[in-house]
Enzyme design. Sequence first.
Site, PDB file in Angstrom:
ATOM      1  CB  CYS A 337      -0.994   0.017   1.145  1.00 24.28           C
ATOM      2  SG  CYS A 337      -1.204  -1.502   2.029  1.00 24.28           S
ATOM      3  NE  ARG A 366       2.614  -8.699   5.850  1.00 30.26           N
ATOM      4  CZ  ARG A 366       1.343  -8.751   5.526  1.00 30.26           C
ATOM      5  NH1 ARG A 366       0.529  -9.540   6.204  1.00 30.26           N
ATOM      6  NH2 ARG A 366       0.869  -7.999   4.559  1.00 30.26           N
ATOM      7  CD  GLN A 384      -0.403  -8.502   0.397  1.00 29.74           C
ATOM      8  OE1 GLN A 384       0.066  -7.426   0.042  1.00 29.74           O
ATOM      9  NE2 GLN A 384      -1.056  -8.647   1.529  1.00 29.74           N
ATOM     10  CG  ASP A 386      -2.122  -5.474  -2.424  1.00 34.27           C
ATOM     11  OD1 ASP A 386      -3.321  -5.343  -2.117  1.00 34.27           O
ATOM     12  OD2 ASP A 386      -1.185  -5.068  -1.709  1.00 34.27           O
ATOM     13  CG  HIS A 388      -3.760  -0.402  -2.574  1.00 32.81           C
ATOM     14  ND1 HIS A 388      -2.613  -1.071  -2.908  1.00 32.81           N
ATOM     15  CD2 HIS A 388      -4.074  -0.790  -1.312  1.00 32.81           C
ATOM     16  CE1 HIS A 388      -2.235  -1.815  -1.884  1.00 32.81           C
ATOM     17  NE2 HIS A 388      -3.100  -1.669  -0.904  1.00 32.81           N
ATOM     18  CE  LYS A 472     -11.268  -7.377   8.988  1.00 34.30           C
ATOM     19  NZ  LYS A 472     -10.103  -8.188   9.212  1.00 34.30           N
ATOM     20  CG  HIS A 518      -6.066  -1.810   1.674  1.00 41.72           C
ATOM     21  ND1 HIS A 518      -4.717  -1.577   1.736  1.00 41.72           N
ATOM     22  CD2 HIS A 518      -6.631  -0.876   2.472  1.00 41.72           C
ATOM     23  CE1 HIS A 518      -4.474  -0.560   2.534  1.00 41.72           C
ATOM     24  NE2 HIS A 518      -5.622  -0.114   2.995  1.00 41.72           N
TER      25      HIS A 518
HETATM   26 ZN   LIG Z   1      -3.097  -2.489   0.951  1.00 33.28          ZN
END
Ligand SMILES: [Zn+2]
Length: 641
Positions: A337, A366, A384, A386, A388, A472, A518
């Site tokens: 992000c 991580r 991910q 991912d 945004h 979420k 997200h």
């Molecule tokens: Zn994010």
Amino acid sequence: MISITLPDGSVRQYDKGITAMQIALSISEGLARNVLAAEVNGEVWDASRPIDEDSSVKLLTWNDPKGKATYWHSSAHLLAEALEALYPGTKFGIGPAIETGFYYDVDFGDKTLSSDDFKQIEDKMIELAKAKNEYIRKPVSKADAIAYFTEKDDEYKLDLIKDLPDGAITFYTQGNFTDLCRGPHIPNTGFVKAAKLMSLAGAYWRGDESRKQLTRIYGVTFPKASELTEYLHLIEEAKKRDHRKLGKELELFAFSEKVGMGLPLWLPKGTALRERLQNFLQKAQVKSGYEQVMTPHIGHKNLYITSGHYEKYGADSFQPIKTPQEGEEFLLKPMNCPHHCEIYKTKPRSYKDLPVRLAEFGTVYRYEQSGELHGLTRVRGFTQDDAHLFCRPDQVKEEFKKVIDLVLYVFKALGFNNYTAQVSLRDPENKTKYIGSDENWALAETAIIESAAEKGLTTVVELGEAAFYGPKLDFMVKDAIGRKWQLGTIQVDYNLPERFELEYTGSDNQKHRPVMIHRAPFGSMERFIAVLIEHCAGNFPLWLSPEQFIILPISEKYEDYAKKLSDELKDSDICGLIDFRDEKIGRKIRDAEVKKIPYMLIVGEKEAAEGQVSVRKHGQGDLGSMSIEEFKQQIIKEITV
Ligand SMILES: [Zn+2]
Ligand SMILES: [Zn+2]
């Protein structure tokens, strides 16, 4: 009289001191037979405990997770009773319920327990269960509790009592066995009809390596013998489908101690599979107005100080990378992000430019504890899927609906037909915990609830489960053998736009903050592929299979024909390989079946002469002879379905 409010909102009057079991009996005898415990004003109680004031009461049965937990914890007492009967002098630590079943930490003194002893213990548990002994609650003073366990010489219980305040200690007795316990428990041992001990492990007392190691006995019990049989079958099935096992057999991924724990190595076939999945999603995303971006695997420490990730994860994660330059530090990217926020900021944005949808298959790192690592589902580096979405507050709902569409499209294409969604909202009693204005929260929460309803999702709403930065929606799928997995997530965020001072110019010519969403339909490539492997037991849909066919020449003589076929199929983007080994055809077929290759094409004299192939389908058998053109058409049809 007191008023008892039931979950359906009905209110009934009872005498003071009524028990949940008596309430159940007043409703129906059938219900009473199934009541394990009760939730009284939000706290789980014994069904036999008197209720003295106006209360809301929910009767708990096996179908309720809290009922099940009470059942399994009570079964831990039953296990202890059996152990004490079989091995007098045994000392007991703690015996909680776990996700499936329970365990008890036990000190057997000089005796070492082995799985050979399980049967005898299980039989004893069932024998004791048949006595239908009640679990009797008794408050005791601290002095009496200490006296009891001193007499019994159980240093573990004494150690537990030490920390308990006088006046808050209770004993529970069933049959000849008494335990220190806060409760609650099921009414009597007779509810346990089937018991199975699963495994043994060592466990340090209170998790402290300097203290004694006890034997942890894992077990599971059921109210019906048939449920145990089903459960054991499920475990067998899960073992066969274990993605770690199949990942190795199908040569999809590997781990190397030298590279590092939790850092998957994608082998050629796994990479092919993963790329197909990525291309599939990317194509759908481009159609939905996403733009693909790429960002580096590391970022300046200050970036994550701005985003707040450093404060949150810094100490427990990979430590900063230093450079020859004094004071310069980089972090492995824990989230994509912040990078995408910086991309948003590369040019001024107007209300007409929004929404901006930036997507990246972004790898993040991580530091998971080594004990937490598990195949591809818990790793230290993962990618991910991912994206945004930066939008205006009035666009949140529309964007949410589009993301739900995308997630459902993905689930459908991959055969996940059984899913639910959890809507996580903020705790209305505790608004100060959350960032963002009331107005925006109301807008986003309504948007999520309405979008989910309009898309016909089955949802559960959880108050207080939102992140501090926004509400979420999480998707849970049920796999082919009924296990639940959390996959995709869609999350509204008011925090990062604030921290990164993101702006757009409104129609009023003023600066406004965009809302950030997200979202990741897969969650991560690693986790998704793990779940997919277990869901389809390695039999991927044809369009995803890294090898769609294998050509099996009956002998060396037909290799040229095999090569010609292979080239022709590859020209049509159908991929596979040729088994050139000098093996009998029966053996080649068996090996291809083990590798779960969808189509086997057998070529010998007849096929070569007639320009045909003899087709076998994995798990189905012989499909007969056909021309290569017919085969191609069949594959193309199957892939596009
Ligand atoms: Zn994010
Ligand atoms: Zn207990």
